[in-house]
Design a protein around this motif. Structure first.
Motif, mmCIF file in Angstrom:
data_model
loop_
_atom_site.group_PDB
_atom_site.id
_atom_site.type_symbol
_atom_site.label_atom_id
_atom_site.label_comp_id
_atom_site.label_asym_id
_atom_site.label_seq_id
_atom_site.Cartn_x
_atom_site.Cartn_y
_atom_site.Cartn_z
ATOM 1 N N HIS A 262 0.907 -0.991 0.062
ATOM 2 C CA HIS A 262 0.022 0.160 0.000
ATOM 3 C C HIS A 262 0.776 1.018 0.018
ATOM 4 N N PRO A 263 0.321 2.140 -0.121
ATOM 5 C CA PRO A 263 1.220 3.709 -0.282
ATOM 6 C C PRO A 263 2.238 3.861 0.763
ATOM 7 N N ASN A 264 2.080 3.465 2.047
ATOM 8 C CA ASN A 264 2.977 3.458 3.223
ATOM 9 C C ASN A 264 3.617 2.445 3.524
ATOM 10 N N THR A 265 3.609 1.376 2.653
ATOM 11 C CA THR A 265 4.598 0.232 2.970
ATOM 12 C C THR A 265 5.884 0.700 2.822
ATOM 13 N N ASP A 266 6.743 0.156 3.805
ATOM 14 C CA ASP A 266 8.245 0.397 3.572
ATOM 15 C C ASP A 266 8.730 -0.261 2.532
ATOM 16 N N PRO A 267 9.346 0.457 1.572
ATOM 17 C CA PRO A 267 10.021 0.211 0.303
ATOM 18 C C PRO A 267 10.694 -1.352 0.492
ATOM 19 N N GLU A 268 11.535 -1.246 1.649
ATOM 20 C CA GLU A 268 12.522 -2.277 1.729
ATOM 21 C C GLU A 268 11.971 -3.772 2.023
ATOM 22 N N LEU A 269 10.546 -3.528 2.534
ATOM 23 C CA LEU A 269 9.867 -4.818 2.821
ATOM 24 C C LEU A 269 9.826 -5.757 1.449
ATOM 25 N N ILE A 270 9.650 -4.941 0.329
ATOM 26 C CA ILE A 270 9.523 -5.575 -1.023
ATOM 27 C C ILE A 270 10.692 -6.672 -1.147
ATOM 28 N N ALA A 271 11.878 -6.437 -1.177
ATOM 29 C CA ALA A 271 12.772 -7.446 -1.290
ATOM 30 C C ALA A 271 12.802 -8.487 -0.563
ATOM 31 N N VAL A 272 12.371 -8.182 0.963
ATOM 32 C CA VAL A 272 12.579 -9.315 2.058
ATOM 33 C C VAL A 272 11.402 -10.074 1.608
ATOM 34 N N LEU A 273 9.975 -9.906 1.204
ATOM 35 C CA LEU A 273 9.110 -10.899 0.806
ATOM 36 C C LEU A 273 9.457 -11.390 -0.602
ATOM 37 N N GLU A 274 9.988 -10.819 -1.590
ATOM 38 C CA GLU A 274 10.385 -11.548 -2.800
ATOM 39 C C GLU A 274 11.458 -12.497 -2.555
ATOM 40 N N ASP A 275 12.463 -12.445 -1.565
ATOM 41 C CA ASP A 275 13.262 -13.490 -1.095
ATOM 42 C C ASP A 275 12.450 -14.523 -0.556
ATOM 43 N N LEU A 276 11.473 -14.310 0.431
ATOM 44 C CA LEU A 276 10.637 -15.253 1.061
ATOM 45 C C LEU A 276 10.037 -16.003 0.202
#
Length: 292
Positions: free
Chosen positions: A156-170
């Motif tokens: 969502h618009p306020n999600t920490d962008p750094e979270l994306i890479a973590v979830l892609e890896d997971l």
């Protein structure tokens, strides 16, 4: 962030599949549900899946046993999130229920915990503030898990962008193909496409243009597919489909929602209840003579 402990909220069909895949991938898993019967059913579902995966030679018996040993089932919310690095929420597709769940677990989860929702049609921005930690909140949406190995990542618009890479890896560690949805869209990508098919099938059925099996046969034959739109609805869950369809206000959707409700009222929820548009575990669309 290193993710080792995953908490599954909701012991239904998809929550059980996500939990089992996480355990098979080496993660410690805790499955939470308010209903003890659902927790018991989740273990039954997982054992059935393990037998299938062993039979199809996708895993060994030893790996299946080790996976089950990594899973804890609990109706206690504090036990569920005690050491959770990530929460994957798969509770009923109802906004009020999901908001209540996230208010509860946002309050008790450790500060480190990443919050993800597996909602099919609600937007993460509808739930993020309820969690109390909107920056740590993102949609992480699974499909079948074992056959349709896709996981959608929709911030969502306020999600920490750094979270994306973590979830892609997971996602990759969970043996899924991560797909980033650049902005919020109800239904992500595949479900947006699928709903068009289901809506059309619903109009054909409620308009008495053709019988349910005829509609499925037409789709299966023309696209060389093993399942038709009503078989898909059984797999998704007729109750889930009703929740999605019932909020629409056009006449065709209302008529289709009414049809789905007649099945729900009879306890026919699809594959998970043993009967929906077809009877399980041996639906007629899988018979060799169905398309003859």
């Amino acid at each position: 962030m290193e993710i080792a402990n995953i908490c599954i909220l909701g012991a239904g069909n998809l929550g059980s599949r996500i939990g089992l895949q996480a355990a098979l991938s080496g993660f410690q898993v805790t499955v939470y549900d308010v209903n003890q019967k659902s927790l018991s059913g989740s273990l039954v579902t997982m054992n059935k899946l393990i037998k299938y995966l062993i039979k199809s030679q996708e895993i060994t018996e030893k790996k299946g046993l080790e996976a089950i040993q990594r899973i804890t089932f609990t109706p206690d919310p504090l036990v569920a999130v005690e050491n959770a690095d990530l929460i994957s929420e798969s509770v009923t597709e109802d906004l009020d229920i999901k908001k209540s769940v996230w208010k509860q677990f946002g309050h008790i989860a450790p500060a480190k915990t990443i919050f993800t929702t597996n909602t099919s049609y609600l937007l993460p921005s509808m739930l993020a503030e309820d969690s109390g930690r909107p920056k740590q909140f993102c949609a992480f949406h699974f499909h079948d898990v074992f056959h349709s190995k896709v996981v959608d990542i929709m911030p969502h618009p306020n999600t920490d962008p750094e979270l994306i890479a973590v979830l892609e890896d997971l996602g990759r560690k969970l043996n899924q193909i991560p797909i980033l949805v650049k902005k919020e869209n109800s239904g992500y990508i595949f479900n947006t496409l699928l709903v068009s098919l289901i809506d059309a099938a619903g109009r054909l059925a409620t308009g008495e243009v053709a019988e349910i099996e005829a509609i499925d046969k037409s789709w299966m034959i023309n696209f060389n597919m093993p399942i038709g739109p009503f078989g898909i609805l059984d797999n998704v869950g007729i109750d889930t489909a009703w929740h999605i369809t019932s909020v629409k206000r056009n006449a065709a959707s209302r008529a289709f929602a009414d049809l789905l409700k007649t099945y729900i009222d009879q306890g026919k929820l699809g594959e998970k209840s043993g009967e929906g548009f077809y009877k399980y575990p041996n639906p007629s669309y899988k018979n060799s003579d169905f398309l003859k």
